[in-house]
Design a protein around this motif. Sequence first.
Motif, PDB file in Angstrom:
ATOM      1  N   LEU A 164       7.409 -23.666 -32.271  1.00  9.96           N
ATOM      2  CA  LEU A 164       7.169 -23.587 -30.832  1.00  9.96           C
ATOM      3  C   LEU A 164       8.353 -24.094 -30.022  1.00  9.96           C
ATOM      4  O   LEU A 164       8.615 -23.616 -28.932  1.00  9.96           O
ATOM      5  N   VAL A 165       9.075 -25.048 -30.563  1.00 12.49           N
ATOM      6  CA  VAL A 165      10.244 -25.581 -29.874  1.00 12.49           C
ATOM      7  C   VAL A 165      11.354 -24.536 -29.830  1.00 12.49           C
ATOM      8  O   VAL A 165      12.140 -24.465 -28.888  1.00 12.49           O
ATOM      9  N   ALA A 166      11.417 -23.691 -30.842  1.00 11.85           N
ATOM     10  CA  ALA A 166      12.469 -22.684 -30.932  1.00 11.85           C
ATOM     11  C   ALA A 166      12.257 -21.522 -29.967  1.00 11.85           C
ATOM     12  O   ALA A 166      13.206 -20.809 -29.652  1.00 11.85           O
ATOM     13  N   ILE A 167      11.044 -21.328 -29.473  1.00 10.29           N
ATOM     14  CA  ILE A 167      10.766 -20.179 -28.604  1.00 10.29           C
ATOM     15  C   ILE A 167      11.588 -20.222 -27.320  1.00 10.29           C
ATOM     16  O   ILE A 167      12.258 -19.235 -26.995  1.00 10.29           O
ATOM     17  N   PRO A 168      11.596 -21.335 -26.569  1.00 14.28           N
ATOM     18  CA  PRO A 168      12.435 -21.343 -25.360  1.00 14.28           C
ATOM     19  C   PRO A 168      13.909 -21.116 -25.663  1.00 14.28           C
ATOM     20  O   PRO A 168      14.603 -20.402 -24.939  1.00 14.28           O
ATOM     21  N   ALA A 169      14.385 -21.691 -26.760  1.00  9.54           N
ATOM     22  CA  ALA A 169      15.784 -21.495 -27.137  1.00  9.54           C
ATOM     23  C   ALA A 169      16.034 -20.042 -27.501  1.00  9.54           C
ATOM     24  O   ALA A 169      17.079 -19.476 -27.164  1.00  9.54           O
ATOM     25  N   THR A 214      17.393 -16.911 -18.708  1.00  9.50           N
ATOM     26  CA  THR A 214      17.678 -18.318 -18.429  1.00  9.50           C
ATOM     27  C   THR A 214      17.148 -18.727 -17.063  1.00  9.50           C
ATOM     28  O   THR A 214      16.745 -17.879 -16.258  1.00  9.50           O
ATOM     29  N   GLY A 215      17.197 -20.021 -16.813  1.00 12.78           N
ATOM     30  CA  GLY A 215      16.786 -20.549 -15.522  1.00 12.78           C
ATOM     31  C   GLY A 215      17.647 -20.048 -14.379  1.00 12.78           C
ATOM     32  O   GLY A 215      17.202 -19.984 -13.234  1.00 12.78           O
ATOM     33  N   ALA A 216      18.866 -19.659 -14.687  1.00 11.54           N
ATOM     34  CA  ALA A 216      19.783 -19.146 -13.662  1.00 11.54           C
ATOM     35  C   ALA A 216      19.664 -17.631 -13.476  1.00 11.54           C
ATOM     36  O   ALA A 216      20.340 -17.048 -12.634  1.00 11.54           O
ATOM     37  N   ILE A 240       9.362 -16.978 -18.118  1.00 14.83           N
ATOM     38  CA  ILE A 240       9.380 -18.060 -19.108  1.00 14.83           C
ATOM     39  C   ILE A 240      10.758 -18.707 -19.147  1.00 14.83           C
ATOM     40  O   ILE A 240      10.884 -19.926 -19.189  1.00 14.83           O
ATOM     41  N   GLY A 241      11.802 -17.893 -19.137  1.00 13.32           N
ATOM     42  CA  GLY A 241      13.163 -18.424 -19.163  1.00 13.32           C
ATOM     43  C   GLY A 241      13.466 -19.291 -17.961  1.00 13.32           C
ATOM     44  O   GLY A 241      14.162 -20.297 -18.058  1.00 13.32           O
ATOM     45  N   ALA A 242      12.906 -18.909 -16.823  1.00 15.40           N
ATOM     46  CA  ALA A 242      13.167 -19.652 -15.594  1.00 15.40           C
ATOM     47  C   ALA A 242      12.343 -20.932 -15.494  1.00 15.40           C
ATOM     48  O   ALA A 242      12.821 -21.940 -14.997  1.00 15.40           O
ATOM     49  N   ALA A 243      11.107 -20.890 -15.977  1.00 14.17           N
ATOM     50  CA  ALA A 243      10.199 -22.007 -15.745  1.00 14.17           C
ATOM     51  C   ALA A 243       9.817 -22.786 -16.991  1.00 14.17           C
ATOM     52  O   ALA A 243       9.242 -23.854 -16.894  1.00 14.17           O
ATOM     53  N   GLY A 244      10.098 -22.269 -18.160  1.00  7.75           N
ATOM     54  CA  GLY A 244       9.654 -22.928 -19.386  1.00  7.75           C
ATOM     55  C   GLY A 244       8.294 -22.420 -19.810  1.00  7.75           C
ATOM     56  O   GLY A 244       7.738 -21.508 -19.208  1.00  7.75           O
ATOM     57  N   MET A 252       6.666 -12.844 -30.430  1.00  8.49           N
ATOM     58  CA  MET A 252       8.125 -12.925 -30.421  1.00  8.49           C
ATOM     59  C   MET A 252       8.747 -12.226 -31.629  1.00  8.49           C
ATOM     60  O   MET A 252       9.824 -11.659 -31.524  1.00  8.49           O
ATOM     61  N   GLY A 253       8.074 -12.248 -32.759  1.00  5.82           N
ATOM     62  CA  GLY A 253       8.594 -11.548 -33.930  1.00  5.82           C
ATOM     63  C   GLY A 253       8.712 -10.056 -33.667  1.00  5.82           C
ATOM     64  O   GLY A 253       9.722  -9.435 -33.946  1.00  5.82           O
ATOM     65  N   SER A 254       7.671  -9.471 -33.089  1.00  4.87           N
ATOM     66  CA  SER A 254       7.677  -8.051 -32.772  1.00  4.87           C
ATOM     67  C   SER A 254       8.695  -7.728 -31.693  1.00  4.87           C
ATOM     68  O   SER A 254       9.411  -6.724 -31.769  1.00  4.87           O
ATOM     69  N   LEU A 255       8.790  -8.571 -30.682  1.00  2.00           N
ATOM     70  CA  LEU A 255       9.749  -8.347 -29.591  1.00  2.00           C
ATOM     71  C   LEU A 255      11.182  -8.429 -30.099  1.00  2.00           C
ATOM     72  O   LEU A 255      12.006  -7.589 -29.742  1.00  2.00           O
ATOM     73  N   GLY A 256      11.464  -9.399 -30.940  1.00  4.51           N
ATOM     74  CA  GLY A 256      12.811  -9.522 -31.490  1.00  4.51           C
ATOM     75  C   GLY A 256      13.195  -8.315 -32.318  1.00  4.51           C
ATOM     76  O   GLY A 256      14.324  -7.812 -32.232  1.00  4.51           O
ATOM     77  N   THR A 257      12.248  -7.806 -33.070  1.00  2.00           N
ATOM     78  CA  THR A 257      12.496  -6.607 -33.863  1.00  2.00           C
ATOM     79  C   THR A 257      12.780  -5.419 -32.955  1.00  2.00           C
ATOM     80  O   THR A 257      13.734  -4.656 -33.176  1.00  2.00           O
ATOM     81  N   ALA A 258      11.980  -5.259 -31.912  1.00  3.67           N
ATOM     82  CA  ALA A 258      12.175  -4.146 -30.984  1.00  3.67           C
ATOM     83  C   ALA A 258      13.504  -4.250 -30.236  1.00  3.67           C
ATOM     84  O   ALA A 258      14.224  -3.264 -30.074  1.00  3.67           O
TER      85      ALA A 258
END
Length: 81
Positions: free
Chosen positions: A2-7, A15-17, A52-56, A69-75
Amino acid sequence: ALVAIPAGIAGLGFTGAGITAGSIAAKMMSAAAIANGGGVAAGSTVAVLQSIGAAGLSLGTKIGLVSAMGSLGTAAGASLP
């Protein structure tokens, strides 16, 4: 995990920017905008990831995204030129 998801989301360029130029996120945003006639639809994958990137992430969101996320990364990887 779960910690790796935001990264991981930030690593894609959400990103937040904002969306990082030249990133996978930028390519996803471009494709989504073209598919929707020039804009990114609210609630779309790109919109949700940018939010999510902007707000966490909340704990509930983290739990819900672990399998997605596994499916999204594959796509995303498959759509790269």
